[in-house]
Design an enzyme around this catalytic site. Structure first.
Site, short mmCIF file in Angstrom:
data_model
loop_
_atom_site.label_atom_id
_atom_site.label_comp_id
_atom_site.label_asym_id
_atom_site.label_seq_id
_atom_site.Cartn_x
_atom_site.Cartn_y
_atom_site.Cartn_z
N GLY A 31 44.66 46.25 35.76
CA GLY A 31 44.67 46.62 37.18
C GLY A 31 45.93 46.42 37.99
O GLY A 31 45.92 46.76 39.17
N GLY A 42 48.91 47.96 37.79
CA GLY A 42 49.82 49.12 37.85
C GLY A 42 49.84 49.75 39.24
O GLY A 42 48.82 49.81 39.93
N CYS A 47 47.40 52.52 39.57
CA CYS A 47 46.14 52.16 38.95
C CYS A 47 45.09 51.80 39.99
O CYS A 47 45.37 51.05 40.91
CB CYS A 47 46.42 50.97 38.04
SG CYS A 47 44.96 50.17 37.48
P1 5GP Z 1 53.73 50.07 37.00
O1 5GP Z 1 54.93 49.54 36.31
O2 5GP Z 1 53.92 51.47 37.46
O3 5GP Z 1 53.24 49.17 38.11
O4 5GP Z 1 52.55 50.07 35.94
C1 5GP Z 1 52.63 50.82 34.75
C2 5GP Z 1 51.36 50.62 33.96
O5 5GP Z 1 50.21 51.03 34.70
C3 5GP Z 1 51.26 51.43 32.69
O6 5GP Z 1 52.04 50.92 31.64
C4 5GP Z 1 49.76 51.39 32.40
O7 5GP Z 1 49.38 50.20 31.74
C5 5GP Z 1 49.16 51.35 33.79
N1 5GP Z 1 48.61 52.66 34.16
C6 5GP Z 1 49.24 53.84 34.16
N2 5GP Z 1 48.42 54.82 34.60
C7 5GP Z 1 47.24 54.23 34.88
C8 5GP Z 1 45.98 54.71 35.37
O8 5GP Z 1 45.78 55.88 35.67
N3 5GP Z 1 44.97 53.80 35.49
C9 5GP Z 1 45.16 52.49 35.17
N4 5GP Z 1 44.11 51.68 35.28
N5 5GP Z 1 46.35 52.00 34.74
C10 5GP Z 1 47.37 52.86 34.60
#
Ligand code: 5GP
Length: 349
Positions: free
Chosen positions: A189, A191, A194
């Site tokens: 959670g 991301g 996300c």
């Molecule tokens: P960020 O670095 O952008 O904060 O997080 C990247 C991570 O968010 C990704 O590696 C993956 O684990 C997660 N993520 C990417 N797309 C989604 C999504 O649609 N739903 C969820 N629950 N997690 C996501």
């Protein structure tokens, strides 16, 4: 007369996120930032391969995890996980034509379905013992299906470094390491794109998740973790290493730089990247042509303003990490957790 007691299970300890802490500056013997060593050597629990690098990994999101990004990351001692939607022939072409660093720094990503087994078999017929390193990525790796899949893949591909996730607690970190993972990916959670915490009410604040899971992984010889999601700034990368992350995966931090692929839109003379969660309705419609009725969209679409070149950002990341090391008296990234003291704060700026 029977009194009914309902026992509520609640953990009283407050779990923390990157924004809840800062690193306390300390006296340091380091003469200059140039003395800081960003590269470390990684040895793994199962795979005999040794990796060298800074531990930062570009996420397997469709705007981020592409071939050009992987090559640029490798140039700076960083890694990439390819997104799942490349054609197999392009994957083979990439690995056939890249140098050794690029080869060992790039993870091939699969899900946990039958077709994923088949894709791996197909690659194996081409690569044999040179099989690329593998990321087994599913939204919820607490499931028995994910664990069984991992065990199978470990058996078939003993040489590849296998990363598996996501989970966010200590017992499951050990279970995945003992089931064949070299590297467990942590994050439920956090991301940027996300929605899991909003849609399901489930999740664990990322800084505490990393502290707990790193401690658990490091209790197993050569056990390693990768913190995944929630890194908004270079400072968050420093905090993540300080919390014990061996590797850190980033999506939105890299989103908006020139090597991102996908749709760019222009408005009022500014350029924006359409960046979306891989479980968002947007991604499901784009890649599967439909959104299955039983699935909720657990991802968001965001537009991220153009941030300049990927290369400039990677240089800035290296600079920030070096500077962090000098503030806390660490000679290398590997030493950051040993030197770090967190302070809880009400605001970071
Ligand atoms: P960020 O670095 O952008 O904060 O997080 C990247 C991570 O968010 C990704 O590696 C993956 O684990 C997660 N993520 C990417 N797309 C989604 C999504 O649609 N739903 C969820 N629950 N997690 C996501």
């Amino acid at each position: 007369l029977h009194a009914h007691f309902i026992q509520m299970k609640i953990e009283e300890q407050i779990y923390l996120d990157y924004d809840d802490v800062l690193l306390k500056p300390k006296r340091s013997e380091l003469g200059s930032r140039q003395e800081v060593n960003l590269i470390r050597e990684y040895h793994f629990k199962h795979s005999p391969r040794v990796l060298k690098g800074t531990g930062i990994i570009a996420a397997n999101m469709s705007t981020i995890g592409n071939f050009n990004m992987a090559k640029m990351m490798a140039k700076y001692g960083m890694f990439a996980a390819l997104h799942k939607f490349h054609e197999l022939k392009d994957i083979i072409n990439f690995y056939d034509n890249c140098n050794e660093t690029e080869y060992s720094h790039t993870f091939y990503t699969v899900g946990i379905n039958l077709e994923d087994y088949e894709k791996l078999e197909w690659l194996f017929t081409h690569f044999g013992d040179n099989m690329p390193n593998i990321l087994i990525d599913c939204a919820n790796a607490y499931s028995k299906k994910a664990v069984e899949f991992l065990k199978g893949i470990r058996k078939f591909y003993p040489f590849s470094i296998i990363m598996a996730g996501n989970i966010a607690s200590s017992e499951m970190t050990q279970e995945l390491l003992l089931s064949g993972a070299d590297l467990v990916k942590i994050g439920i959670g956090p991301g940027r794109n996300c929605d899991t915490r909003i849609i399901t009410g489930c999740g664990v604040p990322q800084l505490s998740a990393i502290i707990e899971c790193a401690d658990s992984a490091h209790g197993i010889p050569r056990g390693k973790i990768c913190g995944d999601g929630g890194v908004k700034t270079i400072g968050d990368l420093c905090k993540s290493f300080a919390a014990g992350a061996d590797f850190i995966m980033c999506g939105s931090l890299l989103a908006g730089t020139d090597l991102c692929e996908g749709e760019w839109v222009e408005r009022d003379g500014k350029k924006y990247l359409v960046h979306y969660g891989m479980a968002s309705k947007h991604a499901q419609l784009k890649y599967y042509g439909e959104m299955k009725e039983y699935r909720a969209s657990e991802g968001e679409v965001t537009e991220i303003e153009y941030k300049g070149t990927t290369e400039d950002l990677l240089k800035e990341i290296c600079g920030g990490l070096r500077s962090c090391c000098t503030y806390i008296g660490a000679n290398s990234i590997k030493e950051i957790p040993k030197c770090a003291t967190f302070i809880k704060v009400n605001r970071i700026k």
